[in-house]
Write a protein that holds these residues in place. Structure first.
Motif, PDB file in Angstrom:
ATOM      1  N   PRO A  83       0.650  -1.699   0.011  1.00 21.97           N
ATOM      2  CA  PRO A  83       0.288   0.209   0.181  1.00 21.97           C
ATOM      3  C   PRO A  83       1.249   0.869   0.404  1.00 21.97           C
ATOM      4  CG  PRO A  83      -0.013  -1.004   2.844  1.00 21.97           C
ATOM      5  CD  PRO A  83       0.504  -1.809   1.299  1.00 21.97           C
ATOM      6  N   ASN A  84       1.970   1.259   0.668  1.00 23.44           N
ATOM      7  CA  ASN A  84       3.069   2.359  -0.131  1.00 23.44           C
ATOM      8  C   ASN A  84       3.880   2.476  -0.602  1.00 23.44           C
ATOM      9  OD1 ASN A  84       4.385   0.477   1.591  1.00 23.44           O
ATOM     10  ND2 ASN A  84       5.854   1.821   2.734  1.00 23.44           N
ATOM     11  N   ILE A  85       3.660   2.392  -1.408  1.00 17.14           N
ATOM     12  CA  ILE A  85       4.451   2.445  -3.036  1.00 17.14           C
ATOM     13  C   ILE A  85       3.451   3.047  -3.460  1.00 17.14           C
ATOM     14  CG2 ILE A  85       4.176   0.523  -3.813  1.00 17.14           C
ATOM     15  CD1 ILE A  85       6.976   0.277  -4.927  1.00 17.14           C
ATOM     16  N   LYS A  86       4.179   4.228  -4.586  1.00 19.74           N
ATOM     17  CA  LYS A  86       2.836   4.727  -5.690  1.00 19.74           C
ATOM     18  C   LYS A  86       4.201   5.488  -6.851  1.00 19.74           C
ATOM     19  CE  LYS A  86      -0.138   5.889  -3.337  1.00 19.74           C
ATOM     20  NZ  LYS A  86      -1.859   5.498  -3.963  1.00 19.74           N
ATOM     21  N   LEU A  87       3.877   6.192  -7.942  1.00 20.98           N
ATOM     22  CA  LEU A  87       4.794   6.611  -9.288  1.00 20.98           C
ATOM     23  C   LEU A  87       5.129   7.707  -8.417  1.00 20.98           C
ATOM     24  CD1 LEU A  87       5.376   6.691 -12.029  1.00 20.98           C
ATOM     25  CD2 LEU A  87       3.246   6.993 -12.494  1.00 20.98           C
ATOM     26  N   MET A  88       6.039   8.958  -9.456  1.00 23.85           N
ATOM     27  CA  MET A  88       6.773   9.550  -9.249  1.00 23.85           C
ATOM     28  C   MET A  88       6.669  10.160 -10.579  1.00 23.85           C
ATOM     29  SD  MET A  88       9.536  12.095  -7.539  1.00 23.85           S
ATOM     30  CE  MET A  88      11.085  11.125  -7.794  1.00 23.85           C
ATOM     31  N   PHE A  89       5.175  11.139 -10.660  1.00 23.08           N
ATOM     32  CA  PHE A  89       5.228  10.886 -11.861  1.00 23.08           C
ATOM     33  C   PHE A  89       5.647  12.900 -12.571  1.00 23.08           C
ATOM     34  CE2 PHE A  89       2.895  12.178 -15.729  1.00 23.08           C
ATOM     35  CZ  PHE A  89       2.444  12.186 -16.730  1.00 23.08           C
ATOM     36  N   ASP A  90       6.489  12.434 -13.193  1.00 23.74           N
ATOM     37  CA  ASP A  90       7.502  13.259 -13.771  1.00 23.74           C
ATOM     38  C   ASP A  90       7.269  14.331 -14.958  1.00 23.74           C
ATOM     39  OD1 ASP A  90      10.107  15.979 -14.760  1.00 23.74           O
ATOM     40  OD2 ASP A  90      10.883  15.064 -13.458  1.00 23.74           O
ATOM     41  N   CYS A  91       6.564  15.515 -15.010  1.00 25.89           N
ATOM     42  CA  CYS A  91       6.152  15.623 -16.652  1.00 25.89           C
ATOM     43  C   CYS A  91       7.165  15.452 -18.068  1.00 25.89           C
ATOM     44  CB  CYS A  91       5.412  16.594 -16.353  1.00 25.89           C
ATOM     45  SG  CYS A  91       3.405  16.732 -15.281  1.00 25.89           S
ATOM     46  N   TYR A  92       8.032  16.043 -16.829  1.00 24.57           N
ATOM     47  CA  TYR A  92       8.880  16.085 -18.659  1.00 24.57           C
ATOM     48  C   TYR A  92       9.465  14.530 -18.598  1.00 24.57           C
ATOM     49  CZ  TYR A  92      14.364  16.407 -19.614  1.00 24.57           C
ATOM     50  OH  TYR A  92      15.238  15.982 -20.145  1.00 24.57           O
ATOM     51  N   HIS A  93       9.612  13.688 -18.001  1.00 27.34           N
ATOM     52  CA  HIS A  93      10.072  12.333 -17.823  1.00 27.34           C
ATOM     53  C   HIS A  93       9.317  11.716 -18.734  1.00 27.34           C
ATOM     54  CE1 HIS A  93      14.034  12.257 -16.421  1.00 27.34           C
ATOM     55  NE2 HIS A  93      13.815  12.638 -15.434  1.00 27.34           N
ATOM     56  N   VAL A  94       8.164  11.730 -18.827  1.00 29.63           N
ATOM     57  CA  VAL A  94       6.668  11.638 -19.705  1.00 29.63           C
ATOM     58  C   VAL A  94       6.833  11.360 -20.681  1.00 29.63           C
ATOM     59  CG1 VAL A  94       4.012  10.689 -19.055  1.00 29.63           C
ATOM     60  CG2 VAL A  94       5.687  10.446 -17.032  1.00 29.63           C
ATOM     61  N   GLN A  95       6.551  13.316 -20.960  1.00 31.42           N
ATOM     62  CA  GLN A  95       6.797  13.984 -22.367  1.00 31.42           C
ATOM     63  C   GLN A  95       7.895  13.439 -22.860  1.00 31.42           C
ATOM     64  OE1 GLN A  95       4.361  15.843 -23.775  1.00 31.42           O
ATOM     65  NE2 GLN A  95       5.463  16.140 -25.290  1.00 31.42           N
ATOM     66  N   MET A  96       8.707  13.593 -22.613  1.00 34.88           N
ATOM     67  CA  MET A  96       9.810  12.493 -23.333  1.00 34.88           C
ATOM     68  C   MET A  96       9.971  11.972 -24.350  1.00 34.88           C
ATOM     69  SD  MET A  96      12.721  15.354 -23.371  1.00 34.88           S
ATOM     70  CE  MET A  96      14.154  14.316 -23.834  1.00 34.88           C
ATOM     71  N   MET A  97       8.895  10.773 -23.207  1.00 29.81           N
ATOM     72  CA  MET A  97       9.258   9.197 -23.842  1.00 29.81           C
ATOM     73  C   MET A  97       7.727   8.812 -24.559  1.00 29.81           C
ATOM     74  SD  MET A  97      12.062   7.750 -23.293  1.00 29.81           S
ATOM     75  CE  MET A  97      11.473   5.900 -22.834  1.00 29.81           C
ATOM     76  N   GLU A  98       6.280   9.576 -23.443  1.00 30.56           N
ATOM     77  CA  GLU A  98       5.055   8.905 -24.068  1.00 30.56           C
ATOM     78  C   GLU A  98       4.266  10.286 -24.707  1.00 30.56           C
ATOM     79  OE1 GLU A  98       3.459   6.122 -20.489  1.00 30.56           O
ATOM     80  OE2 GLU A  98       5.724   6.946 -20.038  1.00 30.56           O
TER      81      GLU A  98
END
Length: 253
Positions: free
Chosen positions: A166-181
């Motif tokens: 329950p105590n694990i989450k995604l760090m959503f970095d807009c920069y990295h996500v935009q660069m990849m996806e």
């Protein structure tokens, strides 16, 4: 909107306690960092107390930086070192009352790396639970970190599902996500329940969020509409003194 200064990049020329004070003086609501271990946690905590800021999170150590390492937890041959790094990060986080620990995967590939990463993350989650902390994982784009094990949000979700704690989450970095996806608005909406922290920078130069191919006025409104109300992490590389790059902060606050 509320914003957190990532002191790995902002005011990186200052000792960490001084950078915390600078972030407060210039209107940030929280701070976060990369690798604070060179600084006495007592001094860091004193700066946080004096400013009233919260340290949102920190990273596990990269390993042997001179040898090119950038994290240890997906390296099958470095399990003991990876867990020592997790223990050290949790101890530092406890000393400064930071709630998030980003466990860095490192340069690796294949099913063995996946399994080791999952096992090390379960170890981290179990250890973090005793202090009420959250473990974060973050995809890094292949242009800035070629060969990094974790590269996409979909891969991160598969890992979160495999860890199943329950105590694990995604760090959503807009920069990295935009660069990849790309497709930031839809990715944020689809992943909103899996996200533990959001970061941002312009694309493609990773500068302040007032230029480039991403319309952050729209992205921030999407984030607001999704009900996400935690400080957003300004993890960008200033193209000069940090204070000369903060016009965006005045505008969006």
């Amino acid at each position: 909107m509320r914003f957190s200064a990532n002191l790995g990049f902002l005011w990186a020329d200052l000792p960490l306690p001084d950078a915390i004070h600078a972030a407060k003086d210039h209107g940030f609501d929280a701070v976060e960092c990369h690798w604070p271990y060179a600084f006495d946690p007592g001094d860091v905590r004193a700066a946080l107390t004096a400013t009233g800021l919260t340290m949102l999170g920190l990273n596990t150590a990269r390993g042997d930086v001179d040898a090119g390492e950038n994290g240890l937890s997906a390296l099958p041959e470095r399990i003991d070192d990876a867990r020592a790094a997790i223990d050290a990060a949790l101890a530092y986080a406890r000393a400064i009352d930071a709630q998030n620990i980003h466990v860095m995967a490192g340069f690796a590939s294949g099913p063995d790396a996946h399994q080791v990463f999952v096992e090390n993350l379960r170890y981290a989650c179990t250890a973090a639970a005793s202090q009420g902390a959250t473990i974060l994982i973050e995809p890094l784009n292949r242009h800035d970190a070629p060969g990094y094990f974790l590269q996409t949000a979909d891969q991160a979700v598969r890992i979160l599902d495999a860890v199943a704690m329950p105590n694990i989450k995604l760090m959503f970095d807009c920069y990295h996500v935009q660069m990849m996806e790309g497709d930031l608005s839809h990715r944020l909406a689809a992943l909103k329940d899996r996200i533990g922290h959001i970061q941002f920078a312009s694309v493609p130069d990773r500068g302040a969020p007032d230029h480039g191919e991403v319309n952050y006025a729209h992205v921030f409104e999407v984030i607001r509409s999704l009900g996400y109300d935690q400080p957003l992490g300004a993890e960008y590389k200033p193209n000069g003194p940090t204070v000369q790059t903060l016009n965006w902060l005045t505008h969006w606050r």
